[in-house]
Each structure stands twice: as structure tokens, then as C-alpha cells.
Design a protein around this motif. Structure first.
Motif, short mmCIF file in Angstrom:
data_model
loop_
_atom_site.label_atom_id
_atom_site.label_comp_id
_atom_site.label_asym_id
_atom_site.label_seq_id
_atom_site.Cartn_x
_atom_site.Cartn_y
_atom_site.Cartn_z
N SER A 291 0.84 -1.20 0.00
CA SER A 291 0.00 0.00 0.00
C SER A 291 0.87 1.25 0.00
O SER A 291 1.86 1.34 0.75
CB SER A 291 -0.91 0.03 1.23
OG SER A 291 -1.84 -1.05 1.20
N GLN A 297 -4.13 2.78 -2.91
CA GLN A 297 -3.58 2.06 -4.07
C GLN A 297 -2.23 1.45 -3.69
O GLN A 297 -1.60 1.84 -2.69
CB GLN A 297 -3.39 3.00 -5.26
CG GLN A 297 -4.66 3.61 -5.81
CD GLN A 297 -4.34 4.64 -6.90
OE1 GLN A 297 -3.89 5.74 -6.59
NE2 GLN A 297 -4.59 4.26 -8.15
N GLN A 301 0.18 0.46 -8.68
CA GLN A 301 -0.99 1.15 -9.21
C GLN A 301 -0.76 2.67 -9.27
O GLN A 301 -1.14 3.32 -10.23
CB GLN A 301 -2.22 0.83 -8.36
CG GLN A 301 -2.72 -0.58 -8.50
CD GLN A 301 -3.81 -0.93 -7.50
OE1 GLN A 301 -3.83 -0.41 -6.36
NE2 GLN A 301 -4.71 -1.82 -7.89
N THR A 305 -0.79 5.30 -12.57
CA THR A 305 -1.93 6.23 -12.62
C THR A 305 -1.48 7.54 -13.25
O THR A 305 -0.54 8.19 -12.76
CB THR A 305 -2.50 6.49 -11.22
OG1 THR A 305 -2.94 5.26 -10.65
CG2 THR A 305 -3.67 7.47 -11.30
#
Length: 387
Positions: A291, A297, A301, A305
Motif C-alpha cells: 500500500s 492504491q 498502481q 496512474t
């Protein structure tokens, strides 16, 4: 009355006798007549001599700076040139001397000459002068080597006589050396034991000079620091004589022992365990699925993004994650980088991607992101790794 009947009967009989039987052509007597027909078939051999050149296309300068364990796809270009040499020029063919008349003719020795001055020897199987019966054909053959591949016209001539008649007959045939009748080493196969052949080389059409370029690729990686040299050799083998040739290219690789080098966020995005590029095990020290602070996210991730609308959070996060991985890989840092990393960690521990930031705070985040971007791109710090 009987008189006229007899006259008419006699006339009918005479008319019937003057008509040729049905299906039988009347023979027409002719004198002496001779014609000549000839062929000219060129032959030659084409032999290819091959040369090979190999060069590194990526990296363009032939040198690499890699971090320990970093993979790099080296690309090569192999150029092959096949240069033809034509030889063994020859022309062969037949000369047919035909007696197309109704009487025998006496043939003198026939001649066969080329437009470039060469005389050809005819093999007719008889001794001249030779009597050729009416309606018969004398067939002669020839095969002659020539000094070059110049186009030529071949002319055969024969003199004849029969009784009080005499004459000459001739025929011509032109020829050019266009398509070889024998090709030596018209194609090659290529091998490169240390690389993947991207395009196979085979079945090359043997027409004129052959010039083709093919491409090789190979991954290089070194887990220990040091200076390395990667030699790569391609070898070709010709199709007929099995003649071999080779060409080599060298890549020099430096893996810094002190200070390391840095890699961009683009590298780290594609070298995780999710690919598509080879996995860089440094990711395991951070964890793609760990995390990322308060974002909701994972690190992976967040890195993928897009900072739509100039989102300062993601702009900073991308450079922060890349810098974090570079530091874990052993890259040396600077005071400015240390300050940017410390500020970023406090920022991410306080804000979420969706939080509204003041203009001053957003600009400050982008400023630290610019510092880390310079670091990741090698403009400050130990310098860039090759990617």
C-alpha cells in the motif's frame, strides 16, 4: 443423229480422262532449293562472393552503463552483400540444312560465325562436299566457349550446287547472356549462437548484386559491479561451396561499483513482476502490491496512474517511487535528493490523491518532483543508467 451422239460421247470421255483422281494432288516439278534453320542457346555461370558487416544499433555508441542486475536489450544489424561474377560463357545449338527441292544438291562446308568475329565449329557427322538427297535434312551441332558475356548474332551459311544451278542459304539467331544456367553460392544461411535471429536469410534470388540487412537481439545483464565486454559474432555459410565468413560487434558495459546509477520512472514501470520487460528484483524490496501511504492504491498502481489535470500528488509520487527504487538499488544520493525524499514522505503521510491542495502546496510538491526527476534521469547524483 448418231454422228452427234458419238461426238458428245467422245467429248465426255476425254473430259473424264483429263480430271485428276479425287484426293490425289498433281505433282509440281521444282528445281534445286536449300534452306537453313539454326538455334543459339547461351550458357554461363554466376558465382557469388559474400561479405558481412555487423554493428550495434542500440546502444548507438556501443557502450552501456547498467545498474547491478539491470537487463538491457542490445540490438544488432547484420548486413550481407553478395557480389556476382559471371564466367564460363558458352553458346551451343543446332544448324539444320534442308533440301526443299526435288533434286539432289551438293553441299560445301558450311560456316557459322558470330557478329563479334568468332568462328564456330560445326559437327555435321559427314564429309564435305556432301550430297544431300531431295527432301532430306542434314543436322549439325555446335558448342563454343566465348571470352565474355557480350550479346551476339550467330549466322550459319552453306553454299550448294545442283547441275547448272548454285546458290547459298543462311540463317541467323541472336542471343544474350541474361539468366545464368548455373548459380554458385546464390544464397546463404546465418547463425549467431549468442543472439536471437529476428529474420531468417534463405532463398535469396540470384539476380545481380544482393544487398540485405537483418537484425539480431540479445539481453545482457550483470549482477556484479565491474567492467565487461560483450562480444557477438555472426557467421554465414554459402549454399553451394559451404564457404564461411563472419563479422563481430562489441558492446562495452560498465556496472559502477561506487555510487551506482539511476533509472527513470519509465524503467521501473515496465520492469516489475507484471512486466512486460524483464523483472528487476529490486522491486521485491519494496513490493509492487504494498500500500502506498494513504492513497488506497499499491505502489504499482500509483506508478501507473496518469496525473490527469496536472495532479501534483501523482506527479510527485511517480518520481518518489522511482527514486526510492534507485536508492534501494544502491544509487548514491545528494543532499537535495535527501531533502526532497523526506518532504515527500511527510506529504504522502498527510494527503490523499483526492485532497484539494493549495496552489502553494501543489507548486512545492511539483518542485520537489522536479528535483527527483533530475535525479532519476541522471542530471544530478551518480548519473544515468542506460535504458
Amino acid at each position: 443423229m448418231r454422228y452427234w451422239h458419238a461426238v458428245l460421247l467422245a467429248a465426255g470421255l476425254l473430259g473424264a480422262c483429263s480430271q485428276a483422281p479425287q484426293g490425289v494432288k498433281p505433282q509440281v516439278a521444282v528445281g534445286a532449293s536449300v534452306t537453313v534453320e539454326k538455334t543459339a542457346v547461351p550458357e554461363f555461370k554466376r558465382t557469388y562472393r559474400w561479405t558481412m558487416e555487423k554493428k550495434v544499433t542500440d546502444p548507438a555508441g556501443g557502450t552501456l552503463t547498467l545498474a547491478s542486475g539491470q537487463s538491457y536489450l542490445v540490438k544488432y544489424a547484420v548486413s550481407l552483400v553478395g557480389t556476382p561474377t559471371d564466367s564460363d560463357f558458352k553458346v551451343k545449338g543446332t544448324v539444320a540444312i534442308k533440301n526443299t527441292g526435288a533434286v539432289d544438291v551438293v553441299l560445301q562446308t558450311p560456316s557459322d560465325t558470330l557478329s563479334t568475329g568468332e568462328s564456330l565449329t560445326l559437327n555435321c557427322g559427314v564429309t564435305f562436299p556432301y550430297t544431300l538427297p531431295a527432301g532430306q535434312t542434314l543436322s549439325c551441332t555446335y558448342s563454343q566457349s566465348l571470352p565474355n558475356g557480350q550479346s551476339r548474332t550467330n549466322t550459319a551459311t552453306v553454299s550448294w550446287n545442283s547441275g547448272g544451278e548454285s546458290g547459298t542459304a543462311s540463317a541467323q539467331a541472336s542471343f544474350a547472356f541474361t539468366a545464368p544456367t548455373e548459380v554458385v553460392d546464390g544464397s546463404v544461411t546465418v547463425q549467431d549462437p549468442s543472439a536471437t535471429l529476428a529474420s531468417a536469410i534463405s532463398g535469396i534470388t540470384p539476380e545481380g548484386v544482393i544487398s540485405q540487412t537483418y537484425f539480431f537481439e540479445r539481453w545482457v545483464k550483470f549482477d556484479q559491479c565491474g567492467e565487461y565486454q560483450v562480444d557477438n559474432t555472426a557467421t554465414f555459410t554459402t549454399s553451394t561451396t559451404q564457404t564461411q565468413g563472419s563479422a563481430s560487434a562489441t558492446v562495452k558495459v560498465s556496472v559502477p561499483c561506487a555510487g551506482g546509477c539511476t533509472l527513470t520512472q519509465g524503467y521501473w514501470k515496465t520492469h516489475s513482476r507484471y512486466g512486460p520487460a524483464p523483472y528487476d528484483s529490486i522491486w521485491a524490496k519494496l513490493g509492487e502490491d504494498t500500500s502506498f501511504y494513504l492513497s488506497g492504491q499499491s505502489y504499482y498502481q500509483v506508478l501507473w496512474t496518469s496525473p490527469s489535470g496536472g495532479n501534483a500528488y501523482y506527479i510527485l509520487a511517480h518520481q518518489y517511487i522511482a527514486a526510492k527504487l534507485n536508492l534501494l538499488k544502491g544509487a548514491a544520493t545528494t543532499p537535495a535528493v535527501d531533502a526532497a525524499m523526506a518532504w515527500a514522505e511527510g506529504f504522502f503521510g498527510t494527503y490523499k490523491p483526492s485532497d484539494s491542495l493549495s496552489k502553494t502546496l501543489a507548486n512545492q510538491a511539483k518542485s520537489y518532483a522536479a528535483t527527483l526527476d533530475s535525479y532519476n534521469n541522471g542530471l544530478i547524483g551518480p548519473g544515468p543508467c542506460s535504458e
